[in-house]
Design a protein around this motif. Structure first.
Motif, short mmCIF file in Angstrom:
data_model
loop_
_atom_site.label_atom_id
_atom_site.label_comp_id
_atom_site.label_asym_id
_atom_site.label_seq_id
_atom_site.Cartn_x
_atom_site.Cartn_y
_atom_site.Cartn_z
N ARG A 85 0.30 -0.82 -0.18
CA ARG A 85 0.30 0.41 0.06
C ARG A 85 1.34 1.16 0.45
O ARG A 85 0.89 2.33 -0.51
CB ARG A 85 -1.10 -0.20 0.89
N MET A 86 2.19 1.35 0.96
CA MET A 86 2.67 2.63 0.72
C MET A 86 3.57 2.94 -0.53
O MET A 86 3.32 4.09 -0.49
CB MET A 86 3.70 2.04 1.56
N LEU A 87 3.54 1.79 -1.35
CA LEU A 87 4.67 1.76 -2.52
C LEU A 87 3.00 2.41 -3.52
O LEU A 87 3.58 2.97 -4.64
CB LEU A 87 4.98 0.60 -2.65
N GLY A 90 1.66 5.78 -2.14
CA GLY A 90 2.45 6.86 -2.26
C GLY A 90 2.46 7.49 -3.84
O GLY A 90 2.48 8.38 -4.77
N ASP A 91 2.82 6.55 -4.72
CA ASP A 91 2.53 6.84 -6.35
C ASP A 91 2.51 6.95 -7.05
O ASP A 91 1.63 8.31 -7.59
CB ASP A 91 4.02 5.49 -7.22
N ALA A 92 1.05 6.81 -6.26
CA ALA A 92 -0.37 7.30 -6.77
C ALA A 92 -0.27 8.65 -6.73
O ALA A 92 -1.27 9.41 -7.60
CB ALA A 92 -1.13 6.61 -6.85
N ILE A 93 -0.48 9.44 -5.37
CA ILE A 93 -0.56 10.85 -4.74
C ILE A 93 0.51 11.40 -6.14
O ILE A 93 -0.20 12.41 -6.27
CB ILE A 93 -0.84 10.46 -3.28
N ARG A 189 5.61 15.72 -3.58
CA ARG A 189 7.08 14.86 -2.78
C ARG A 189 6.89 14.52 -1.24
O ARG A 189 6.23 13.80 -0.04
CB ARG A 189 8.47 15.17 -3.33
N LEU A 190 6.10 15.66 -0.90
CA LEU A 190 5.61 16.28 0.04
C LEU A 190 4.28 15.41 0.44
O LEU A 190 3.98 14.63 1.68
CB LEU A 190 5.17 17.27 0.48
#
Length: 217
Positions: A85-87, A90-93, A189-190
């Motif tokens: 989920r983090m991968l 994180g990439d989706a947003i 990035r943030l």
């Protein structure tokens, strides 16, 4: 008036997924084909297809002699799910921020406010899901969004058991506000960093719930 039920494999899978997420079907519960076929008024063909969909999504396990049962997640499962989920999220947003329009930001802000006022866990869960889906959608990768949805479904029932994951927790609302602020400022990035931090918080809490569920009483 009798409730109308979608008798397609997708409709049956969606209904069973909701039962699992809400706790109507708890960990280890058996899914008896004969009973479910009667409940949905279908033959076993679409029912078995629906069960295979749920198995592929990690929600149930199908055993040759025992039939289908709702999966009980282990801590290793939780670690794997949240790592993915983090991968993916994180990439989706990160990708979405670059394409996000003002309407999306306005809608996400409204959902965020409603989430802070929601009074039931069911409503809180629905708004929390909508908030994240709104922010991820502009990434435009449908396979990625579907994978995120499937992974979330695997842990949703544990999130709903734990009130601290929902809107009545100021810390979670603060994290949502930080993600939304980063999106408004077009800081991809943030936004990614805050989303990963948000998921790490959820992972710790879900891990505690799963540990309690696995502890003999």
């Amino acid at each position: 008036m009798q409730e109308r039920i979608d008798s397609t494999a997708d409709g049956i899978a969606a209904e069973l997924r909701q039962w699992i997420a809400s706790g109507t079907l708890s960990d280890g519960a058996r899914l008896v084909e004969r009973e479910l076929a009667e409940r949905f008024a279908v033959s076993r063909i679409p029912l078995r297809e629906a069960l295979r969909k749920l198995e592929a999504q990690g929600l149930i396990a199908i055993h040759p002699n025992r039939g289908a049962v709702v999966r009980t997640l282990t801590l290793a499962d939780v670690d794997e799910i949240y790592s993915l989920r983090m991968l993916l999220e994180g990439d989706a947003i990160f990708q979405a921020v670059k394409r996000m329009d003002e309407e999306t930001l306005v809608r996400a802000s409204l959902v965020h406010r409603l989430l802070g006022k929601a009074e039931t866990q069911e409503k809180q869960g629905a708004l929390n899901r909508e908030f994240h889906e709104l922010l991820y959608a502009p990434c435009g990768n449908l396979r990625q969004l579907n994978a995120i949805r499937d992974l979330r479904a695997q842990v949703e029932r544990y999130e709903r058991l734990q009130a601290t994951l929902l809107a009545d927790t100021p810390a979670f609302q603060h994290e949502h506000a930080s993600i939304l602020k980063a999106c408004r400022e077009r800081d991809a990035r943030l936004a990614k960093s805050m989303t990963v931090t948000h998921l790490a918080t959820a992972k710790r809490i879900v891990g505690k719930v799963v540990t309690q569920a696995l502890t003999p009483r």
